[in-house]
Design an enzyme around this catalytic site. Structure first.
Site, PDB file in Angstrom:
ATOM      1  N   LYS A 232      69.176  47.646  13.481  1.00  0.00           N
ATOM      2  CA  LYS A 232      69.522  49.167  13.258  1.00  0.00           C
ATOM      3  C   LYS A 232      69.588  49.766  11.810  1.00  0.00           C
ATOM      4  O   LYS A 232      70.009  48.746  10.750  1.00  0.00           O
ATOM      5  CB  LYS A 232      71.483  49.252  13.327  1.00  0.00           C
ATOM      6  CG  LYS A 232      72.049  50.240  13.176  1.00  0.00           C
ATOM      7  CD  LYS A 232      73.454  50.235  14.038  1.00  0.00           C
ATOM      8  CE  LYS A 232      74.115  51.303  13.167  1.00  0.00           C
ATOM      9  NZ  LYS A 232      75.438  51.381  14.316  1.00  0.00           N
ATOM     10  N   ASP A 237      77.227  55.905   7.498  1.00  0.00           N
ATOM     11  CA  ASP A 237      77.306  56.863   9.037  1.00  0.00           C
ATOM     12  C   ASP A 237      78.840  57.347   9.360  1.00  0.00           C
ATOM     13  O   ASP A 237      79.689  56.460   9.073  1.00  0.00           O
ATOM     14  CB  ASP A 237      78.005  55.092  10.147  1.00  0.00           C
ATOM     15  CG  ASP A 237      78.111  55.445  11.438  1.00  0.00           C
ATOM     16  OD1 ASP A 237      78.239  57.124  11.780  1.00  0.00           O
ATOM     17  OD2 ASP A 237      78.513  54.551  12.081  1.00  0.00           O
ATOM     18  N   LYS A 244      84.419  59.987  11.160  1.00  0.00           N
ATOM     19  CA  LYS A 244      85.120  58.795  10.983  1.00  0.00           C
ATOM     20  C   LYS A 244      86.204  59.313   9.502  1.00  0.00           C
ATOM     21  O   LYS A 244      86.668  59.922   8.682  1.00  0.00           O
ATOM     22  CB  LYS A 244      84.291  57.320  10.264  1.00  0.00           C
ATOM     23  CG  LYS A 244      83.750  56.843  10.756  1.00  0.00           C
ATOM     24  CD  LYS A 244      83.157  55.385  10.213  1.00  0.00           C
ATOM     25  CE  LYS A 244      81.218  55.528  11.206  1.00  0.00           C
ATOM     26  NZ  LYS A 244      82.186  54.133  11.967  1.00  0.00           N
ATOM     27  N   ASP A 255      75.767  50.842   7.480  1.00  0.00           N
ATOM     28  CA  ASP A 255      76.103  50.354   8.738  1.00  0.00           C
ATOM     29  C   ASP A 255      74.019  50.225   8.994  1.00  0.00           C
ATOM     30  O   ASP A 255      73.379  50.089   9.951  1.00  0.00           O
ATOM     31  CB  ASP A 255      76.037  51.960   8.940  1.00  0.00           C
ATOM     32  CG  ASP A 255      76.383  51.725  10.657  1.00  0.00           C
ATOM     33  OD1 ASP A 255      76.829  50.305  11.093  1.00  0.00           O
ATOM     34  OD2 ASP A 255      76.320  52.661  11.201  1.00  0.00           O
ATOM     35  N   ASP A 314      80.079  59.035  17.000  1.00  0.00           N
ATOM     36  CA  ASP A 314      80.116  57.982  16.422  1.00  0.00           C
ATOM     37  C   ASP A 314      79.692  56.570  16.672  1.00  0.00           C
ATOM     38  O   ASP A 314      79.419  55.638  16.690  1.00  0.00           O
ATOM     39  CB  ASP A 314      80.719  57.396  15.910  1.00  0.00           C
ATOM     40  CG  ASP A 314      81.720  56.785  14.370  1.00  0.00           C
ATOM     41  OD1 ASP A 314      80.593  56.024  14.069  1.00  0.00           O
ATOM     42  OD2 ASP A 314      82.984  56.442  14.182  1.00  0.00           O
ATOM     43  N   GLU A 316      76.404  55.706  17.394  1.00  0.00           N
ATOM     44  CA  GLU A 316      75.311  55.955  17.704  1.00  0.00           C
ATOM     45  C   GLU A 316      74.227  55.402  16.748  1.00  0.00           C
ATOM     46  O   GLU A 316      72.915  55.331  17.268  1.00  0.00           O
ATOM     47  CB  GLU A 316      75.177  57.078  16.134  1.00  0.00           C
ATOM     48  CG  GLU A 316      75.059  56.314  14.405  1.00  0.00           C
ATOM     49  CD  GLU A 316      76.068  54.920  14.449  1.00  0.00           C
ATOM     50  OE1 GLU A 316      76.834  55.951  14.889  1.00  0.00           O
ATOM     51  OE2 GLU A 316      75.895  53.909  13.590  1.00  0.00           O
ATOM     52  N   ARG A 318      73.999  52.622  19.035  1.00  0.00           N
ATOM     53  CA  ARG A 318      73.209  51.772  20.394  1.00  0.00           C
ATOM     54  C   ARG A 318      71.976  53.254  20.379  1.00  0.00           C
ATOM     55  O   ARG A 318      71.232  52.641  21.094  1.00  0.00           O
ATOM     56  CB  ARG A 318      74.547  52.018  21.617  1.00  0.00           C
ATOM     57  CG  ARG A 318      74.642  52.653  22.159  1.00  0.00           C
ATOM     58  CD  ARG A 318      76.214  52.920  22.622  1.00  0.00           C
ATOM     59  NE  ARG A 318      77.913  52.872  21.821  1.00  0.00           N
ATOM     60  CZ  ARG A 318      78.506  51.616  21.755  1.00  0.00           C
ATOM     61  NH1 ARG A 318      79.194  51.787  23.510  1.00  0.00           N
ATOM     62  NH2 ARG A 318      79.473  51.709  20.967  1.00  0.00           N
TER      63      ARG A 318
HETATM   64  N1  BES Z   1      78.438  51.282  12.487  1.00  0.00           N
HETATM   65  C1  BES Z   1      79.326  51.350  13.295  1.00  0.00           C
HETATM   66  C2  BES Z   1      80.477  50.448  14.285  1.00  0.00           C
HETATM   67  C3  BES Z   1      81.226  49.086  13.038  1.00  0.00           C
HETATM   68  C4  BES Z   1      82.465  49.827  12.238  1.00  0.00           C
HETATM   69  C5  BES Z   1      80.578  47.958  12.301  1.00  0.00           C
HETATM   70  C6  BES Z   1      82.914  49.051  11.302  1.00  0.00           C
HETATM   71  C7  BES Z   1      81.464  47.266  11.632  1.00  0.00           C
HETATM   72  C8  BES Z   1      82.654  48.006  10.439  1.00  0.00           C
HETATM   73  C9  BES Z   1      79.335  52.185  14.335  1.00  0.00           C
HETATM   74  O1  BES Z   1      78.355  52.939  14.339  1.00  0.00           O
HETATM   75  C10 BES Z   1      80.803  52.550  15.476  1.00  0.00           C
HETATM   76  O2  BES Z   1      81.299  53.587  14.910  1.00  0.00           O
HETATM   77  N2  BES Z   1      81.238  51.488  16.488  1.00  0.00           N
HETATM   78  C11 BES Z   1      81.893  52.435  17.145  1.00  0.00           C
HETATM   79  C12 BES Z   1      81.838  52.421  18.370  1.00  0.00           C
HETATM   80  C13 BES Z   1      83.099  53.288  19.122  1.00  0.00           C
HETATM   81  C14 BES Z   1      83.223  55.262  19.147  1.00  0.00           C
HETATM   82  C15 BES Z   1      82.898  53.629  21.088  1.00  0.00           C
HETATM   83  C16 BES Z   1      83.438  51.868  16.908  1.00  0.00           C
HETATM   84  O3  BES Z   1      83.017  50.200  17.259  1.00  0.00           O
HETATM   85  O4  BES Z   1      84.330  52.354  16.736  1.00  0.00           O
HETATM   86 ZN    ZN Z   2      77.321  52.880  13.185  1.00  0.00          ZN
HETATM   87 MN    MN Z   3      79.079  54.695  14.189  1.00  0.00          MN
END
Ligand code: BES
Ligand code: ZN
Ligand code: MN
Length: 464
Positions: A232, A237, A244, A255, A314, A316, A318
């Site tokens: 990734k 992000d 966020k 990210d 958010d 994104e 996947r």
């Molecule tokens: N990059 C983030 C995940 C993340 C956040 C990894 C903080 C490590 C620390 C990812 O893109 C994300 O925002 N995921 C969301 C998914 C949700 C919206 C389904 C998450 O984990 O809150």
């Molecule tokens: Zn992310």
């Molecule tokens: Mn995200």
């Protein structure tokens, strides 16, 4: 600078690492004046204790490092690196103390103890060097440490200097160093070449020079099992239109940690000359906010043809990985591994230090778990729990990128990715890629998670 061992035997100070249960026996075997000095300084070989013993002329004669008890050691990692940070400048040569199963990891820790991210300001690092102990594969450890330093540098570099174009340049430098071939599909070409999800996520940054979305595709090796790594590469992000909050966005330069980790792993594989056909795929994008950003509620059609309802911009990672995984799977490699800073839920489940991994193949899981324990790069298997498939099926599209409720977020994200890998054996790692509080061998900042375990496991995973 890549961490290396010293060859300067002449300058070396003898380094005694002393297991606490064996301390009295060790002390009894020393000359009277050494014994007196050790006792006068109240050195007891507790874990992390360090003592320099002078010669009659006042030069360092030997350095003692307390190795503590097995119980004390079990709670921490990189004991030698912890000692290195306390020792005065110099070259050290291990004369005793660490068992053979631990020695390589301890040496790796020592090499990393002087790593600092010094791109923007000079940093103080311990100026201590180690002679490679006998029986240790010094060249291999230097390659692994060099790759770890690369991973950390890539993650630590702020998004302004590590956008999609910069990540492409970093990948290109690694490719040319090892004679790998690299192609890149960028911007609107992503649409004509059928990578709609990578384009949708990254297009909001597309009008900024060098920050357009792209797919980086690197190949190396002429024969052997085919291993494809997918990382990734979200260079920043923001969350997109589902922005966020500031507290969550602060660290999002990391990210692209999955991309950094697969590039580091690729560098290890290429530098060691492993007999595999390697492919590295990195969807590199910035998840930005703009008038042309993709929106909550949009339905996107993926490369594979599956439709996806975007219920959170958010989620994104996947999306961009889905198109890259679909491409990976098209040539049915022997093994597909994805690495991604994919979910906060993985952190809730296992914390920052342990990377969960998902695979349907029990033998693969066992091999990875065993390797992780040996090299102390902790990973832990989590399940592709079939009943949770229902949670990623929304109704008006084939898939939902952000199931309501949020429970089992690491699993539902992994299940989502698995839909894009049809036939290949697949392992997905949900990593954090960051050290929150400085610890031996790991200053606060970017961190490799998984590559040393995968490297250790690879011969068993694909029969090398
Ligand atoms: N990059 C983030 C995940 C993340 C956040 C990894 C903080 C490590 C620390 C990812 O893109 C994300 O925002 N995921 C969301 C998914 C949700 C919206 C389904 C998450 O984990 O809150
Ligand atoms: Zn992310
Ligand atoms: Mn995200």
């Amino acid at each position: 600078m890549a961490p290396t061992f010293s060859q300067d035997h002449k300058a070396a100070i003898a380094l005694h690492v002393i297991d606490q249960p064996a301390f009295e026996t060790w002390l009894d075997a020393q000359q009277g004046r050494v014994k007196t000095w050790v006792q006068a300084n109240d050195f007891k070989a507790a874990r992390g204790e360090v003592l320099l013993v002078p010669s009659e002329g006042g030069h360092p004669l030997m350095a003692l490092v307390g190795y503590g008890t097995p119980d004390q050691r079990a709670k921490r990692r990189y004991h030698l690196a912890g000692a290195a940070a306390k020792l005065p400048r110099g070259v050290y040569e291990l004369v005793s103390g660490i068992d053979s199963e631990q020695i390589e990891t301890e040496c790796f820790g020592w090499l990393m103890s002087s790593y600092r991210f010094a791109r923007y300001a000079k940093q103080n690092a311990p100026d201590v060097q180690l002679i490679a102990p006998k029986g240790v594969d010094a060249a291999k450890l230097e390659i692994i440490a060099g790759a770890e330093a690369l991973i950390r540098d890539l993650i630590n570099t702020p998004a302004a200097d590590m956008g999609p174009g910069d990540l492409e340049a970093a990948a290109g430098a690694i490719a040319s160093e090892h004679g790998a071939e690299m192609t890149v599909i960028c911007g609107d070409d992503l649409l004509s070449r059928n990578f709609p999800l990578i384009h949708a996520v990254g297009r909001a940054a597309g009008h900024v020079a060098d920050r357009a979305p792209r797919l980086i595709d690197m190949r190396w090796g002429k024969s052997g099992p085919m291993v494809t790594l997918v990382g990734k590469g979200v260079c920043f992000d923001t969350g997109g239109l589902n922005l966020k909050p500031g507290s969550s966005m602060g660290l999002m330069k990391k990210d692209m940690g999955g991309a950094a980790n697969v590039l580091g792993l690729a560098q290890m594989i290429m530098a060691l000359g492993l007999p595999v056909r390697l492919r590295v795929l990195i969807p590199a994008v910035e998840n930005a906010v703009s008038g042309n950003a993709f929106r909550p509620g949009d339905v996107l059609t993926s490369r594979k043809g599956l439709t996806i309802e975007v219920n959170n911009t958010d989620a994104e990672g996947r999306l961009v990985l889905a198109d890259a995984l679909a491409l990976a799977d098209e040539e049915s490699p022997d093994l597909v591994i994805s690495m991604a800073t994919l979910t906060g839920a993985a952190r809730v489940a296992l914390g920052p230090d342990i990377a969960p991994f998902f695979t349907d193949d029990d033998a693969t899981a066992l091999t990875l778990s065993g390797a992780a324990a040996r090299v102390q790069d902790p990973v832990w298997r989590m399940p592709f729990h079939e009943p949770y498939e229902l949670r990623i099926e929304p109704g008006i599209a084939d898939l939902d990128n952000a199931p309501a409720g949020g429970f089992a977020g690491a699993i539902t994200a992994a299940l989502f990715l698995r839909r894009f890998v049809g036939q290949s054996r697949y392992v997905h790692f949900d990593i954090y890629g960051w050290q929150q509080v400085a610890a031996p061998a790991r200053p606060k900042g970017g961190l490799g998670q998984g590559p040393r375990t995968i490297l250790e496991a690879l011969p068993d995973l694909v029969n090398l």
